[in-house]
Structure formats: C-alpha cells, structure tokens
Design a protein around this motif. Structure first.
Motif, mmCIF file in Angstrom:
data_model
loop_
_atom_site.group_PDB
_atom_site.id
_atom_site.type_symbol
_atom_site.label_atom_id
_atom_site.label_comp_id
_atom_site.label_asym_id
_atom_site.label_seq_id
_atom_site.Cartn_x
_atom_site.Cartn_y
_atom_site.Cartn_z
ATOM 1 N N VAL A 172 0.839 -1.182 0.000
ATOM 2 C CA VAL A 172 0.000 0.000 0.000
ATOM 3 C C VAL A 172 0.882 1.242 0.000
ATOM 4 N N GLY A 173 0.562 2.191 -0.872
ATOM 5 C CA GLY A 173 1.333 3.422 -0.943
ATOM 6 C C GLY A 173 2.522 3.362 -1.872
ATOM 7 N N SER A 174 2.845 2.201 -2.425
ATOM 8 C CA SER A 174 3.962 2.120 -3.358
ATOM 9 C C SER A 174 3.509 2.604 -4.717
ATOM 10 N N PRO A 175 4.388 3.223 -5.497
ATOM 11 C CA PRO A 175 3.981 3.740 -6.803
ATOM 12 C C PRO A 175 3.678 2.624 -7.787
ATOM 13 N N ARG A 176 2.741 2.894 -8.681
ATOM 14 C CA ARG A 176 2.418 1.997 -9.792
ATOM 15 C C ARG A 176 2.637 2.766 -11.074
ATOM 16 N N LEU A 177 3.340 2.151 -11.980
ATOM 17 C CA LEU A 177 3.642 2.765 -13.260
ATOM 18 C C LEU A 177 2.856 2.033 -14.339
ATOM 19 N N TYR A 178 2.202 2.785 -15.209
ATOM 20 C CA TYR A 178 1.434 2.207 -16.308
ATOM 21 C C TYR A 178 2.086 2.606 -17.622
ATOM 22 N N ALA A 179 2.126 1.660 -18.560
ATOM 23 C CA ALA A 179 2.822 1.884 -19.825
ATOM 24 C C ALA A 179 1.998 1.356 -20.984
ATOM 25 N N LEU A 180 2.168 1.992 -22.134
ATOM 26 C CA LEU A 180 1.544 1.557 -23.374
ATOM 27 C C LEU A 180 2.609 0.980 -24.291
ATOM 28 N N GLU A 181 2.353 -0.214 -24.769
ATOM 29 C CA GLU A 181 3.228 -0.818 -25.763
ATOM 30 C C GLU A 181 2.631 -0.555 -27.137
ATOM 31 N N LEU A 182 3.486 -0.113 -28.052
ATOM 32 C CA LEU A 182 3.038 0.325 -29.367
ATOM 33 C C LEU A 182 2.666 -0.844 -30.264
ATOM 34 N N VAL A 183 3.603 -1.764 -30.435
ATOM 35 C CA VAL A 183 3.407 -2.932 -31.309
ATOM 36 C C VAL A 183 4.039 -4.149 -30.632
ATOM 37 N N PRO A 184 3.272 -5.158 -30.239
ATOM 38 C CA PRO A 184 1.812 -5.202 -30.325
ATOM 39 C C PRO A 184 1.173 -4.291 -29.288
ATOM 40 N N GLY A 185 0.029 -3.678 -29.618
ATOM 41 C CA GLY A 185 -0.574 -2.717 -28.716
ATOM 42 C C GLY A 185 -0.992 -3.341 -27.397
ATOM 43 N N GLY A 186 -0.619 -2.691 -26.288
ATOM 44 C CA GLY A 186 -0.963 -3.229 -24.982
ATOM 45 C C GLY A 186 -0.952 -2.167 -23.908
ATOM 46 N N VAL A 187 -1.704 -2.427 -22.836
ATOM 47 C CA VAL A 187 -1.712 -1.597 -21.633
ATOM 48 C C VAL A 187 -1.165 -2.454 -20.509
ATOM 49 N N HIS A 188 -0.190 -1.938 -19.767
ATOM 50 C CA HIS A 188 0.508 -2.738 -18.756
ATOM 51 C C HIS A 188 0.697 -1.933 -17.475
ATOM 52 N N THR A 245 2.159 -6.487 -15.040
ATOM 53 C CA THR A 245 0.833 -7.056 -15.191
ATOM 54 C C THR A 245 0.264 -6.591 -16.525
ATOM 55 N N ASP A 246 -0.192 -7.511 -17.342
ATOM 56 C CA ASP A 246 -0.816 -7.175 -18.618
ATOM 57 C C ASP A 246 -2.291 -6.873 -18.379
ATOM 58 N N ILE A 247 -2.728 -5.678 -18.743
ATOM 59 C CA ILE A 247 -4.121 -5.258 -18.551
ATOM 60 C C ILE A 247 -4.931 -5.465 -19.822
ATOM 61 N N ALA A 248 -4.340 -5.137 -20.961
ATOM 62 C CA ALA A 248 -5.003 -5.353 -22.256
ATOM 63 C C ALA A 248 -3.932 -5.641 -23.288
ATOM 64 N N LEU A 249 -4.193 -6.604 -24.156
ATOM 65 C CA LEU A 249 -3.241 -7.001 -25.187
ATOM 66 C C LEU A 249 -3.934 -7.011 -26.548
ATOM 67 N N GLY A 250 -3.122 -6.982 -27.605
ATOM 68 C CA GLY A 250 -3.659 -7.118 -28.944
ATOM 69 C C GLY A 250 -4.428 -5.916 -29.445
ATOM 70 N N ILE A 251 -4.114 -4.727 -28.940
ATOM 71 C CA ILE A 251 -4.794 -3.508 -29.395
ATOM 72 C C ILE A 251 -4.223 -3.141 -30.769
ATOM 73 N N PRO A 252 -5.040 -3.078 -31.811
ATOM 74 C CA PRO A 252 -4.500 -2.945 -33.162
ATOM 75 C C PRO A 252 -4.318 -1.515 -33.649
ATOM 76 N N GLU A 253 -4.703 -0.507 -32.856
ATOM 77 C CA GLU A 253 -4.783 0.850 -33.389
ATOM 78 C C GLU A 253 -3.749 1.806 -32.815
ATOM 79 N N VAL A 254 -2.652 1.298 -32.296
ATOM 80 C CA VAL A 254 -1.463 2.058 -31.924
ATOM 81 C C VAL A 254 -1.723 3.048 -30.780
ATOM 82 N N PRO A 255 -1.718 2.573 -29.535
ATOM 83 C CA PRO A 255 -1.921 3.454 -28.378
ATOM 84 C C PRO A 255 -0.718 4.365 -28.139
ATOM 85 N N ASP A 256 -0.999 5.568 -27.604
ATOM 86 C CA ASP A 256 0.097 6.529 -27.424
ATOM 87 C C ASP A 256 0.092 7.234 -26.070
#
Length: 313
Positions: free
Chosen positions: A11-27, A37-48
């Motif tokens: 509790v209280g530790s920082p969490r960092l979230y990142a977007l992977e371009l290819v293959p598209g993902g939220v982590h 931790t993989d939150i969403a994978l296979g996003i085809p429209e290039v997250p930024d």
C-alpha cells in the motif's frame, strides 16, 4: 511477460502504467522490481497517451488509429486517415471501451487530465490540434488548430501536452520534422479568448524553439518547472530535459539536460516526492532517472516500442 498482482504491491507504493506500441498493450509495472501485469493485449490501433484513475478503476488512452500501411518492426508508418480515438479499459483487465469515437480526430498523442474535473486533454499530431473532452467523451472541444500556420506541415504537428489548471495554462509541443531541430514548446490560456477560434488564437506564446524533437511534457506541482522528453538526434536529443517556466510574455531559459542516451525518448512520468522520473523509449525500455544527478536504472524492457507512461502514487 512476467505478471504480478496489484494486491502484491505494498500500500502506498507507486504503480507505473505503460503503453506498448506494437503489439498494442496496456501494462502495469512495479517500478521497484520491474514485474509487469498485462491489462489489455492485442490492441490494433497504436496506443500513445495514457492517464489512470485507480479509484474509478480505469486506464484511459489515446489511439493513433489504423496506420496507412501495415505495422513493421522499427518502421514508423504514416497516419493520414482520420481514425483516432480515446478508449478506456478496466484496470482489472478486459476489453477496451470507446470514449471518444473513432474518426473524431486523426492521431491521438499524449493524454493528460484535470483530476478535479475529470476532463481529458490530448494532442492530435497529423490532425494538428489540441482537444478537450469530459471523461465520458462529451463536450468535445478543439482548443488549438495549427493547420496552415507553420512553414511546413511537420512544424504544425502537436504531440505532447500538460495543463496547469491552477493558473489556467495549456502547454504543448510541436515536434517538427524528424531530427529537424525545429521543435517548439508553446503556451496558451486553457480557455479560448473571447472572439477567437481554435485556429486564430491571439494568446499563443512560443517558449522554446529550435529543439531537436520535443515529445511528452510534464509540469511540477507548483507549475513552475517544465520537464520534457526529446526523441531527436543527440547530443541535445534523445534526452530528458527541464527548465523553469517563464513568466507571461517571456521566452524560456536554456533547458538543462537531466539524462541522455535514450533510444528515441517518448513517455514521461515524474514522482516529484521521491525525486525520480520515468522515461520510455522506442527500444521498449522503461527507465527510472534520479532527477538530482541524472543516473538511470532500467526498470523493465518490453519486446515492442513503449509510448505513454502514467504514474499513480
């Protein structure tokens, strides 16, 4: 990819979230040990660009849309079709949901938010503009439209954004051509002046110009220091930079290079309390930088390029 559980982080530790371009993902990344931790994978429209609200339980992110040509490793395709969007995904994982519909703008870049109102702000690179919407996608408003205002189209492209809602300022980058040395950082009021439109505002200030290729922005909590990544050619590019925010009507002082030798630096998130910054680059690396001395530590490395970062404390 190694996975962890959000509950496993203290509790209280920082969490960092990142977007992977290819293959598209939220982590989600534990910045202490680099587990992911993989939150969403296979996003085809290039997250930024990404912002995260853990209380609400969602990550919001911009998408550049489907590129004109198939995605290939180490090749940046053109994005000329108007098919960008803003979407969100539950932090527990799931299917992304549309917030701002596809085709509302061209290519969504850095995304930021006003936590007090929930409003989202983002840049549209190929569409050459800056937009705002409520968190449910309503109230879409163009704040800046730069088409036809620069000597070249590339010099009109808006990429990075940060807002100072306490003082009523909007800051954004116009990166210029690749490695062109024509990048700029600009400022305007958060609200359109009376009697003006997004394309003919009379309150825009250029704070810095002649930069290699400035990308993402972040302000310190006081609104007095601006940080940005630059993906242009070294020695001034591929850097993390900072500079004091100049008073109205003044140009910015020569920026300080905090850290260098990235592989096309893109994403930026800063832990001001701990004196650390996080920078992602197109090699897939995510680094922690000590702001006091510029030392770098590799947090983790993804197989694909990494774009936006968001930090939750």
């Amino acid at each position: 990819m190694t996975t962890d559980s959000a509950a496993a982080q203290s509790v209280g530790s920082p969490r960092l979230y990142a977007l992977e371009l290819v293959p598209g993902g939220v982590h989600r990344i534990n910045p202490h040990d680099g587990t992911v931790t993989d939150i969403a994978l296979g996003i085809p429209e290039v997250p930024d660009g990404i912002v995260v609200d853990e209380t609400e339980g969602y990550a919001y992110f911009t998408l550049m849309g489907a590129p004109d040509t198939p995605l290939q490793p180490n090749v940046e395709p053109p994005f000329t079709h108007r098919n960008g969007s803003v979407q969100r995904v539950p932090l527990a994982g799931g299917v992304p949901q549309i917030v701002v519909p596809r085709g509302t703008f061209t290519t969504g870049k850095q995304l930021t938010t006003d936590p007090a109102t929930g409003r989202l702000y983002w840049c549209d690179r190929e569409g050459r503009g800056v937009y705002r919407a409520e968190r449910d996608g309503s109230g879409l408003t163009a704040l800046i439209l730069t088409a036809g205002q620069g000597p070249t189209r590339a010099e009109e492209e808006c990429v990075g954004i940060t807002v100072d809602t306490a003082h009523g300022w909007l800051y954004w980058t116009q990166k210029g051509p690749s490695d062109g040395g024509k990048g700029r950082i600009l400022r305007a009021r958060l609200e359109l002046p009376d009697g003006t439109s997004p394309g003919d505002r009379d309150d825009i200030e250029t704070l810095w110009e002649g930069l290699p290729e400035p990308i993402d922005l972040e302000l310190d909590p006081s609104g007095q220091v601006l940080y940005w990544t630059d993906r242009g050619a070294g020695p001034l590019g591929n850097t993390l930079n900072r500079a004091p925010v100049p008073p109205p009507g003044r140009r910015g002082d020569t920026p300080t290079i905090v850290a260098s030798e990235f592989h096309e630096a893109i994403g930026l998130a800063i832990d001001h309390a701990r004196g650390n910054a996080y920078v992602s680059d197109l090699s897939g690396a995510v680094y922690e930088i000590t702001l006091a001395d510029g030392s770098k530590r590799l947090v983790t490395k993804f197989p694909g390029p990494v774009t936006g970062l968001a930090l939750v404390l």
